[in-house]
Structures are given as C-alpha cells and as structure tokens.
Design an enzyme around this catalytic site. Structure first.
Site, PDB file in Angstrom:
ATOM      1  N   HIS A  92       0.857  -1.189   0.000  1.00  0.00           N
ATOM      2  CA  HIS A  92       0.000   0.000   0.000  1.00  0.00           C
ATOM      3  C   HIS A  92       0.888   1.232   0.000  1.00  0.00           C
ATOM      4  O   HIS A  92       1.848   1.315   0.759  1.00  0.00           O
ATOM      5  CB  HIS A  92      -0.908   0.038   1.237  1.00  0.00           C
ATOM      6  CG  HIS A  92      -1.706   1.296   1.310  1.00  0.00           C
ATOM      7  ND1 HIS A  92      -2.869   1.471   0.604  1.00  0.00           N
ATOM      8  CD2 HIS A  92      -1.484   2.460   1.970  1.00  0.00           C
ATOM      9  CE1 HIS A  92      -3.340   2.684   0.829  1.00  0.00           C
ATOM     10  NE2 HIS A  92      -2.513   3.306   1.652  1.00  0.00           N
ATOM     11  N   ARG A 178     -14.937  12.616   7.414  1.00  0.00           N
ATOM     12  CA  ARG A 178     -13.653  13.265   7.743  1.00  0.00           C
ATOM     13  C   ARG A 178     -13.319  14.304   6.683  1.00  0.00           C
ATOM     14  O   ARG A 178     -12.819  15.382   6.975  1.00  0.00           O
ATOM     15  CB  ARG A 178     -12.551  12.207   7.848  1.00  0.00           C
ATOM     16  CG  ARG A 178     -12.639  11.383   9.134  1.00  0.00           C
ATOM     17  CD  ARG A 178     -11.766  10.158   9.056  1.00  0.00           C
ATOM     18  NE  ARG A 178     -10.377  10.497   8.823  1.00  0.00           N
ATOM     19  CZ  ARG A 178      -9.513   9.709   8.166  1.00  0.00           C
ATOM     20  NH1 ARG A 178      -9.896   8.550   7.668  1.00  0.00           N
ATOM     21  NH2 ARG A 178      -8.275  10.093   8.003  1.00  0.00           N
TER      22      ARG A 178
HETATM   23  N1  URA Z   1      -6.155   6.977   2.552  1.00  0.00           N
HETATM   24  C1  URA Z   1      -7.143   6.299   3.175  1.00  0.00           C
HETATM   25  O1  URA Z   1      -7.626   5.291   2.695  1.00  0.00           O
HETATM   26  N2  URA Z   1      -7.584   6.789   4.356  1.00  0.00           N
HETATM   27  C2  URA Z   1      -7.078   7.891   4.940  1.00  0.00           C
HETATM   28  O2  URA Z   1      -7.521   8.256   6.006  1.00  0.00           O
HETATM   29  C3  URA Z   1      -6.055   8.581   4.283  1.00  0.00           C
HETATM   30  C4  URA Z   1      -5.593   8.088   3.076  1.00  0.00           C
END
Ligand code: URA
Length: 460
Positions: A92, A178
């Site tokens: 990732h 968020r």
């Molecule tokens: N990528 C995500 O999947 N979540 C986050 O909070 C920030 C970057």
C-alpha cells in the site's frame, strides 16, 4: 445459589463523545459500538462528526487505534484468501504523483509464487489512482465480486480491483465525513482507515510505502515516520507481517504522470525497456517487491527478494502475469502492442527550459495539480477522468538543462486545460545554477521491532 453473570451497561453515543472530548480513551467495546453505528447508519452523522473531531483534537491511543482498525475491518464482508493455497501479500502506498509501482510489484510477487489480492483506490486531488489508470485499458473491469476476485487470483496470482460496497462500510461513512469535517489528518484515523481496508483482504503480509517530500500526503517527515510506525505496530498486532518504507516523493516517480501513459511506462519496464527517466520507478518497485517476496516467505532476506524480483522482470514472467490478469478481468491487452498509436490526447504541448541550469526542486504537489488540470485527475469524488491526459517528464530533479531543452510534454483534454496545466507546471519547477544534493529513494525502514520502540519514544 446460582450467580447471575453481570450484564454490560448499554452504551450511549453522547457519553462516548463526552469521554473523548474530555481526553479519556475509549475501550474496544465503546469503539466497536461507534463503528457499528457508522456502518449501519444508526448513529447520526452529527454525532459521528463530533466524535471524529474529539478524536482528531485529543488523538487516539495505540489501543484505541488498534480497536478502531479491527472494528472497521470487521464492519462488513471480508475476503478469505486461504482457498488460494498461497501466502497473500500486498503493498500500500500513501499516494503520490506518478506512483505506478502496483503495476510492477503485483505481477512480480505473483510470478514469484505469492497471491496478491490488491484492492485499490481512485485519483483524488493531486494524487493519481490505480483504478483510473487500469480503466484506460478498454474493457478492464475493476468492480469484481469477491467470488470473481478469488477466481482471478486462482488463475493469475494477482488481481487489482475496487472496493466492493460491502467491504469495510464503516470507512466509507467515516472517510466521507472526515473529508467534510476537517478531520482527515489524524494519525490514528488514517491508520485505521488504510489498514482496515487492507486487513479485510485477509493478508498474511503487507509492505507499506509511506511517502515523504513535496508530493506526500503528510508533508512533515516526523508525521510520516509516526504514521509508518503506527501502521506497522497496528497491522502486526492484527497478525499481518508488516514493514513500512519511507520513500521519496520529492519528485514524480518515473517519467509519466497520468492514466494511460503510466500504464505504458510500467509495461515498458515489464518488457525490460529501461528509459533513464524510469530508473527510480524500477528501483523502488524492485525494493518493494523484494520485501513482499521476503515477508511472503519466498526469500530469506529482502535483498534476496530483490534478486528474485529482478529475475521475474528479466525473464518476462511478471509481464505474462500482468497481461493474463488484464485479459481475465476483461481488458484488451492488444492495446499494448502499439502503445504510442493507442495514445490519443486532445491537445499536446511542450514546456521548455526558460534558462540554463539544473532542475533543483520540483514542487510535486503542484505538479500533481497540473496533472489533474490536464484532465487526468479529479477534484471531487465521482468526476470522470481523461485516460489520455497527463504529463511526461524528459528531465528530472538534478538534470542539467540548456535553455530551450524540453522539460516535459503535456497531454490534455483540450487547449484551455493544456495552458492551465502549463502555468501550474512552470511555477512548480525551479532551475538553479548548482545541482541539488541527491535524495535516497528509501530513507528509513520500520519493522515490528523498531516501530514499537519508535512509538514508545514518541511524545504525542
Ligand atoms: N487513505 C485512506 O484510505 N484513508 C485515509 O484516512 C487517508 C488516506
């Protein structure tokens, strides 16, 4: 006399908001309650928002971060890779400009005998998205069911897909909130959001590529280090072998940033065609794949993993996996026969050096916005992207230029977008008399041991 087991008192969202607001840590049951309420829609968004803001301001403890990650992972359906009979590994990246390592590391690791169930994301803001790039291939399907995902993995060893609606539904709700409430940049919330999605794929091992530098999501080095250590400790506690590499995003990775042109650059490397401007991409891909191969148990050390990765590139086995995956997911791999001929941008332009000197700095976030303005990216979730737009660098940081030399070629949807992107690019590149110092590709590696030590020492 029989004893009656104590019953747990019912939880109320308002009490949990107050508790976090007052700087106290929630326990695993309380966090699971909030996450379940987010996934099912039973907790109103205003209450979730208040808790998110309290968590952002007060921070989450290690135990809270762990509990949040696991509760989010378990909030919906999960992928079980065990029927594949192989070790499941993934990588990732925290995102960047021109970062296309997935197209190299997934087929390399699969060619080395591992399963790579890769659930990826889309372009947003200044960063690109793996799914948008793959969708530049006519017919390629990213939205597979988990049954189809398993079939592709059984047949090809690697599959790159989008998140299903039922996978980690709590993140879908919380991430969107968020984004709207100014609570994205919190290490605990970021860690839980990223890892819940990765761990829902049932991974045995995970390599995290945490970017630093001008194009990184977290600009400050200490923030990137803390997030890297936090993610390693959290994923390890959940039973997934994990390392995090801090890598340079002080310039775009490789020479192409866009959708089709990034795929084309990746396929060139899979074909062992090595343009000098793509060497950093090759180097990082081999390092990441080397760690995946090592953590997946196919090499005793990461260095041996790199050797196996390089062999899979050089003997064409990684290329074969990549094309097999594309075809199995409905894509037309024939488009890679004449990559230049397939590329049909709406408008093309060239940015040349306005003075002689060295490329000293590249403001990579601004370059990412320039890429977005060509039409290759999106400002808001859901907007369409242009498969053929993007930017191709002929010169990278440290390159010596004579006035008039080509720095980049731009491909845009139309002339207006071309000139907008050109203006942004001019401001993003600095040419100076002296060559800049070289920056190492990998500046730090976190494993379980040093991540835990780092977190113990970190004052947060
Ligand atoms: N990528 C995500 O999947 N979540 C986050 O909070 C920030 C970057």
């Amino acid at each position: 006399m029989s004893t009656v087991p104590p019953t747990e008192s019912p939880l109320h969202t308002i009490d949990l908001i107050r508790k976090k607001r007052d700087g106290l840590a929630l326990d695993a049951r309380e966090i699971a309650f909030l996450v379940a309420g987010a996934a099912s829609g039973t907790i109103p968004l205003e209450q979730l928002s208040a808790w998110l803001m309290a968590a952002w301001i007060r921070g989450l403890s290690l135990d809270e971060t762990r509990a949040l990650t696991l509760a989010m992972r378990d909030s919906g359906e999960k992928f079980d890779p065990s029927p594949l009979g192989k070790t499941a590994v993934d990588k990732h990246s925290t995102g960047g400009v021109g970062d296309k390592t997935s197209f190299l590391v997934a087929p390399i690791a699969a060619a080395c005998g591992l399963a790579v169930p890769m659930i990826s994301g889309r372009a947003l803001g200044h960063t690109g998205g793996t799914l948008d790039k793959l969708e530049a291939i006519p017919g390629y399907r990213t939205a597979l069911s988990l049954d189809e995902f398993e079939k592709v993995l059984t047949y090809c060893g690697a599959s790159i897909v989008s998140q299903t609606p039922a996978l980690v539904p709590a993140d879908r709700v919380l991430y969107a909130l968020r984004d709207r409430t100014g609570t994205v940049e919190s290490p605990g919330l970021i860690c839980a959001s990223i890892l819940s999605k990765k761990l829902a794929a049932g991974l045995d091992a995970l390599v995290l590529d945490v970017k630093t530098g001008s194009g990184a999501f977290l600009r400050k080095r200490e923030d990137a280090e803390y997030l890297a250590a936090l993610m390693v400790a959290t994923a390890e506690a959940a039973g997934t072998k994990t390392v995090a590499l801090l890598t340079d995003m002080g310039q775009p990775l490789g020479r192409a940033a866009g959708n089709w042109i990034e795929l084309a650059e990746s396929v060139e490397l899979l074909r062992n065609q090595r343009a000098p401007e793509s060497e950093d991409l090759r180097e990082l891909s081999l390092i990441l794949a080397g760690w995946m191969i090592h953590l997946g148990g196919k090499a005793a050390t990461p260095e041996q993993g790199i050797q196996l990765a390089e062999a899979a590139l050089e003997d064409g086995s990684a290329l074969a996996v990549f094309f097999k995956m594309i075809e199995t997911q409905g894509g037309d791999s024939g488009v890679f026969e004449d990559m230049g001929g397939f590329h049909k941008p709406g408008a093309t332009g060239v940015l040349t050096a306005w003075r002689s000197g060295f490329i000293a700095e590249m403001d990579t976030t601004q370059i990412g916005w320039a890429v977005q303005r060509t039409g290759a990216g999106r400002e808001k979730a859901g907007e369409p992207v242009d498969a053929h737009a993007g930017i191709e660098f002929k010169a990278r940081r440290g390159a010596k230029l004579e006035q008039g030399d080509t720095i980049v070629t731009l491909y845009a949807t139309n002339e207006a977008m071309l000139s907008e992107a050109m203006d942004l690019l001019k401001k993003a590149i600095t040419i100076e008399d002296a060559a800049p110092d070289a920056i190492p590709m990998v500046s730090r590696v976190f494993t379980r041991e040093n991540a835990e030590a780092y977190l113990r020492d970190a004052v947060r």
